[in-house]
Write a protein that holds these residues in place. Sequence first.
Motif, PDB file in Angstrom:
ATOM      1  N   PRO A   1      -6.384  -1.876  -2.237  1.00 57.19           N
ATOM      2  CA  PRO A   1      -7.791  -1.766  -1.832  1.00 57.19           C
ATOM      3  C   PRO A   1      -8.765  -2.104  -2.950  1.00 57.19           C
ATOM      4  O   PRO A   1      -9.858  -2.613  -2.688  1.00 57.19           O
ATOM      5  CB  PRO A   1      -7.924  -0.303  -1.380  1.00 57.19           C
ATOM      6  N   LEU A   2      -8.370  -1.841  -4.198  1.00 54.71           N
ATOM      7  CA  LEU A   2      -9.238  -2.214  -5.316  1.00 54.71           C
ATOM      8  C   LEU A   2      -9.419  -3.726  -5.361  1.00 54.71           C
ATOM      9  O   LEU A   2     -10.551  -4.232  -5.498  1.00 54.71           O
ATOM     10  CB  LEU A   2      -8.640  -1.709  -6.631  1.00 54.71           C
TER      11      LEU A   2
ATOM     12  N   THR B   1       3.722   3.405  -5.123  1.00 50.51           N
ATOM     13  CA  THR B   1       2.985   4.305  -6.018  1.00 50.51           C
ATOM     14  C   THR B   1       1.706   3.663  -6.538  1.00 50.51           C
ATOM     15  O   THR B   1       0.668   4.330  -6.670  1.00 50.51           O
ATOM     16  CB  THR B   1       3.878   4.715  -7.211  1.00 50.51           C
ATOM     17  N   ASP B   2       1.797   2.392  -6.853  1.00 48.22           N
ATOM     18  CA  ASP B   2       0.622   1.677  -7.364  1.00 48.22           C
ATOM     19  C   ASP B   2      -0.146   0.962  -6.252  1.00 48.22           C
ATOM     20  O   ASP B   2      -0.891   0.014  -6.507  1.00 48.22           O
ATOM     21  CB  ASP B   2       1.063   0.650  -8.414  1.00 48.22           C
TER      22      ASP B   2
ATOM     23  N   TRP C   1      -2.717   1.736  -4.746  1.00 53.63           N
ATOM     24  CA  TRP C   1      -4.180   1.810  -4.841  1.00 53.63           C
ATOM     25  C   TRP C   1      -4.784   0.512  -5.384  1.00 53.63           C
ATOM     26  O   TRP C   1      -5.973   0.247  -5.199  1.00 53.63           O
ATOM     27  CB  TRP C   1      -4.590   2.977  -5.750  1.00 53.63           C
TER      28      TRP C   1
ATOM     29  N   GLY D   1      -8.662  -3.041   3.416  1.00 53.81           N
ATOM     30  CA  GLY D   1      -8.332  -2.071   2.375  1.00 53.81           C
ATOM     31  C   GLY D   1      -8.498  -0.633   2.819  1.00 53.81           C
ATOM     32  O   GLY D   1      -7.730   0.245   2.427  1.00 53.81           O
TER      33      GLY D   1
ATOM     34  N   ALA E   1       0.810  -1.209   0.000  1.00 53.49           N
ATOM     35  CA  ALA E   1       0.000   0.000   0.000  1.00 53.49           C
ATOM     36  C   ALA E   1       0.848   1.266   0.000  1.00 53.49           C
ATOM     37  O   ALA E   1       0.375   2.337  -0.404  1.00 53.49           O
ATOM     38  CB  ALA E   1      -0.929   0.001   1.218  1.00 53.49           C
TER      39      ALA E   1
ATOM     40  N   THR F   1     -11.546  -4.914  -2.432  1.00 58.58           N
ATOM     41  CA  THR F   1     -12.957  -4.558  -2.622  1.00 58.58           C
ATOM     42  C   THR F   1     -13.644  -5.514  -3.589  1.00 58.58           C
ATOM     43  O   THR F   1     -14.803  -5.908  -3.389  1.00 58.58           O
ATOM     44  CB  THR F   1     -13.073  -3.115  -3.138  1.00 58.58           C
TER      45      THR F   1
END
Length: 232
Positions: free
Chosen positions: A55-56, A49-50, A52, A96, A46, A59
């Motif tokens: 959590p995607l 840079t990538d 994100w 997340g 987490a 989810t």
Amino acid sequence: MGRQALTGTRMIFGGYAAIGAGAAAMLGLHVATGLDPVHTVISEYAFETDGWLLPLSLTLFATAATVIAALLARRREDRGAALLVGLWGVCMLLIGAFPTDAPGVPLSMSGGIHRYAAFVAFLAMPIAGLLVARRHASNPYARPVRLLSLAALGVLVLVVLPYVVRMLGVELGNDDIPAGVTQRLVVGFEVAVLAMTGLVVGARGEAVPPAAPDRRYDHIRDDVLPALREAG
């Protein structure tokens, strides 16, 4: 009944689409960051840079769990298993939403929520899998569900063991153990349990509607009964 079966089929496909998309996002995260998967736990991705994508991915896994939990409950499966699968999905959202702490930083509220949500999730899915496998022992997918659940619980012991050692005062870092490997094995086994549980749900099918009454001899009844009444 046909509409209900069609809706259930669409839900199954939607759940599997979410699992596939979540796995793709997780794989993309690993490829993009290039971190050492042997010693680096997934939560630390987490901070990249990538990050994100983490959590995607979680989810999407939570979405799949919600779908399969709903199907379990709707088809009158064991309610305990449905609740546990749903709980796993909620924990994925919490993991997340509340990132872990950076290495060397004291445990914060976010880090605590992250850690304990992960522990609850790691327990919930294997137990749900064992419940489903026991309830549907004759199902061809029950045995894989049970074996994957047992494997997840077995590797979970290896995940928890370093925390126990640290509580005893022994300094043990992730560089000293393959923490990344054991954690990824647990996550992989549990996502596989979720997917196989979906196959158990899909293999059961919908209830068969009652057969239509046989009308072949209605004309005999309509002709003979009135004659018998007149004769009587």
